[in-house]
Design a protein around this motif. Structure first.
Motif, short mmCIF file in Angstrom:
data_model
loop_
_atom_site.label_atom_id
_atom_site.label_comp_id
_atom_site.label_asym_id
_atom_site.label_seq_id
_atom_site.Cartn_x
_atom_site.Cartn_y
_atom_site.Cartn_z
N UNK A 108 0.82 -1.21 0.00
CA UNK A 108 0.00 0.00 0.00
C UNK A 108 0.85 1.27 0.00
N UNK A 109 2.03 1.20 0.59
CA UNK A 109 2.92 2.37 0.61
C UNK A 109 3.85 2.39 -0.60
N UNK A 110 4.36 1.23 -1.00
CA UNK A 110 5.35 1.19 -2.07
C UNK A 110 4.80 1.46 -3.45
N UNK A 111 3.59 0.95 -3.74
CA UNK A 111 3.01 1.13 -5.08
C UNK A 111 2.76 2.60 -5.41
N UNK A 112 2.10 3.38 -4.54
CA UNK A 112 1.94 4.81 -4.85
C UNK A 112 3.28 5.53 -5.01
N UNK A 113 4.25 5.17 -4.18
CA UNK A 113 5.57 5.80 -4.28
C UNK A 113 6.19 5.51 -5.64
N UNK A 114 6.10 4.27 -6.10
CA UNK A 114 6.67 3.91 -7.39
C UNK A 114 5.96 4.62 -8.53
N UNK A 115 4.63 4.72 -8.45
CA UNK A 115 3.85 5.38 -9.50
C UNK A 115 4.22 6.86 -9.59
N UNK A 116 4.32 7.53 -8.45
CA UNK A 116 4.62 8.97 -8.45
C UNK A 116 6.04 9.22 -8.95
N UNK A 117 7.00 8.42 -8.49
CA UNK A 117 8.38 8.63 -8.90
C UNK A 117 8.59 8.39 -10.39
N UNK A 118 7.86 7.46 -10.96
CA UNK A 118 8.05 7.11 -12.37
C UNK A 118 7.03 7.78 -13.28
N UNK A 119 6.18 8.64 -12.71
CA UNK A 119 5.24 9.41 -13.50
C UNK A 119 5.79 10.80 -13.76
N UNK A 120 4.92 11.73 -14.15
CA UNK A 120 5.36 13.12 -14.33
C UNK A 120 6.05 13.64 -13.07
N UNK A 121 7.07 14.43 -13.23
CA UNK A 121 7.94 14.78 -12.10
C UNK A 121 7.28 15.74 -11.11
N UNK A 122 6.37 16.58 -11.54
CA UNK A 122 5.70 17.50 -10.64
C UNK A 122 6.69 18.33 -9.82
N UNK A 123 7.84 18.60 -10.42
CA UNK A 123 8.80 19.46 -9.73
C UNK A 123 9.71 18.76 -8.77
N UNK A 124 9.59 17.39 -8.64
CA UNK A 124 10.47 16.70 -7.70
C UNK A 124 11.89 16.62 -8.23
#
Length: 584
Positions: free
Chosen positions: A568-584
């Motif tokens: 539940x924690x790792x999947x959202x993290x992986x999706x966000x990191x490998x998606x659009x950067x959103x300034x990260x």
């Protein structure tokens, strides 16, 4: 002023989930810690709430920062973030979101899980998603890696079981098997106050709180303070408590008031009647049914009668009927709770879905009453009735067999230990605050330090006292308002409870938690108290005195928590990191 303005939204979301995680910790683990005392009928639910507020805060503020560093820097190496504070904030926000979501769902369904291992598994999950499997500290890592942490999953329940069993065997040998156990219980009570007082003081001064500088004191100082505190409590109990208890259960003084304990030695000369009846002490026996007396017919409210229970009805239906009887009693209460329950009962939602206009208006009108019920329902919940097996069901038959293998001891004897259990319960609550608040505050401390400084390395800074205090308060609120969901399935549904047994369980769990906490190893309070409960239950002389089905369900919930919370924690993290950067 914060440096990372573009990450304010991550900080806000992370703070929200940190509060939710602390709330769930209170509703789950704190409730489990106090379930033993409430199940033993030594402490009322409301008294448990007050004591939890005091001792959870005390344990958190004096010792609680110890285990935080393990979660902050021991699982994901700080160097793995390569100085990117934004990714670090996102990682711990996802960890809090995954852990709090899982524990909230389990608490809602009265499924007991470990909030400690939920968070640890969530941090491991985001670590895999962020830096890969090889960069996560799977080994011992000087006592801070996952290998060291998960070793507690195997060690803590068995250590607690051993400590709890030893203490209960001591009570049995000193008191219960004697020819006159009541007299032995009275005269030996200062000894158990000595043990409880020493353990409680040891939790503060052993290796010391960083805030008090006690870790720099020599061994002789630590030993003298801890033993001296326990001895002082022992002396006070001998001077004041023993004379009062002697009048209560030996002389059977029916007119003795609780406040008269301050008279101390003067009570030895107190006259009493030689033909006194049995002492007025609570009945600590556990039965299969609660108080099913009819609600007063003089009320101006007409309560719909519940159908007659038939053998073909399911256990959920029986439980639903029991809840309705309880709600009927609440509707007769005076004050805010009674008003709110009556209002909700008299203004139900209409036909159709929630978006129907008449339901929208009804819902808006019901909101104030719903808020009152959410805040006060836990304080008024009948924990004792909810923990009893329901007659005519498989669970009822199972609990009947478990209770049959546990020997009952005189109520006068158990009454003695109800006072000792107040000390052990507070010790257990202190131990929980010392250990679990570090688990709750660690991710938030990382998010806050990264947000306020812009430096990922700032996570190595000590946790601020104000952060611990805030989350400790939220933790207690979770216990007060939502803890009944866990307490109603714990306690007497594992084994037979009584004050002497509860004292042993809580001391065994507290000793285990404090030992692990001093070595900076986060352990689950739920695992410790469950292990101690099983250990004491086995000391009844047979394995049949333990409800192994529920123990197995608890163990299963601990195991499945690891992959579920991590996912539940790792999947959202992986999706966000490998998606659009959103300034990260």
């Amino acid at each position: 002023m914060a440096v990372l303005h573009q990450y304010d939204y991550i900080f806000a979301i992370g703070t929200m989930f940190a509060m939710l995680d602390a709330f769930n910790n209170g509703a789950n683990d704190v409730a489990n810690a106090w379930a033993t005392s409430v199940s033993s009928r030594s402490i009322s639910y409301r008294m448990a709430m007050v004591c939890a507020l005091v001792f959870e805060l005390l344990g958190a503020l004096t010792v609680g920062a110890r285990t935080a560093d393990t979660i902050k820097n021991g699982i994901i190496p700080n160097s793995a973030f390569q100085g990117n504070a934004g990714v670090q904030m996102l990682a711990f926000t996802c960890a809090l979101a995954g852990a709090s979501s899982w524990v909230m769902w389990c608490t809602r369904h009265s499924a007991h899980v470990s909030s400690t291992y939920s968070l640890i598994s969530a941090v491991a999950g985001v670590g895999v998603a962020t830096v890969g499997v090889r960069s996560v500290q799977w080994g011992w890592n000087n006592g801070k890696g996952l290998g060291a942490i998960f070793s507690g999953l195997a060690m803590a329940p068995f250590c607690s079981a051993a400590f709890g069993a030893i203490i209960f065997l001591l009570i049995k040998g000193v008191v219960h098997v004697r020819r006159n156990p009541v007299l032995w219980a009275v005269w030996t009570s200062p000894f158990f106050f000595l043990i409880a007082g020493t353990v409680c003081s040891l939790s503060i001064v052993y290796k010391g709180s960083p805030n008090l500088g006690l870790d720099k004191k020599p061994a002789w100082y630590i030993a003298s303070v801890t033993v001296g505190t326990g001895a002082g409590l022992c002396l006070l109990s001998a001077l004041f408590f023993v004379p009062w208890l002697h009048c209560k259960v030996i002389k059977k003084d029916q007119e003795l008031a609780a406040w008269e304990v301050i008279k101390g030695p003067l009570l030895w000369r107190r006259p009493y009647s030689s033909d006194a009846e049995a002492a007025k002490v609570p009945d600590y026996s556990v039965v299969q049914h609660g108080d099913d007396s009819e609600v007063s017919s003089t009320s101006d409210e007409k309560i719909n009668s519940v159908e007659e229970i038939t053998p073909v009805r399911t256990q959920k239906e029986l439980q639903r009927d029991a809840d309705e009887r309880f709600h009927a009693k609440l509707r007769l209460k005076k004050g805010p709770m009674g008003w709110a329950m009556r209002y909700l009962h008299n203004n139900p939602m209409g036909p159709g879905m929630i978006y129907e206009w008449h339901n929208i208006k009804t819902f808006v009108k019901r909101v104030p009453a719903m808020v009152v019920v959410a805040a006060l329902y836990g304080m008024n919940y009948d924990i004792h009735a909810a923990q009893m097996g329901i007659e005519g069901t498989p669970e009822g038959a199972r609990m009947e067999r478990v209770y049959a293998h546990a020997k009952r001891y005189p109520n006068e004897t158990e009454h003695t230990y109800s006072f000792v259990q107040l000390i052990t319960a507070c010790t257990a609550s202190f131990a929980h605050g010392a250990n679990d608040i570090g688990n709750a505050v660690a991710p938030w401390a990382v998010i806050y330090s990264a947000w306020s400084t812009g430096d990922a390395a700032a996570s190595k800074l000590p946790v601020a006292t104000w952060q611990i205090a805030v989350l400790a308060l939220v933790l207690v609120i979770g216990f007060v308002t939502y803890g009944y969901n866990i307490m109603r399935v714990m306690g007497n549904k594992l084994t037979y409870h009584s004050p002497s047994r509860g004292t042993s369980m809580e001391l065994g769990a507290a000793i285990t938690i404090l030992i692990f906490s001093q070595y900076k190893l986060p352990v689950s309070t739920s695992m410790c108290i469950t292990g101690a409960t099983v250990g004491v239950g086995l000391m009844n002389g047979t394995h049949k005195a333990v409800n192994w089905q529920r123990v197995g369900l608890l163990f299963l919930s601990w195991v499945v928590t690891i992959p579920i919370a991590g996912t539940l924690a790792g999947v959202p993290m992986a999706i966000i990191l490998n998606g659009p950067r959103f300034g990260l």
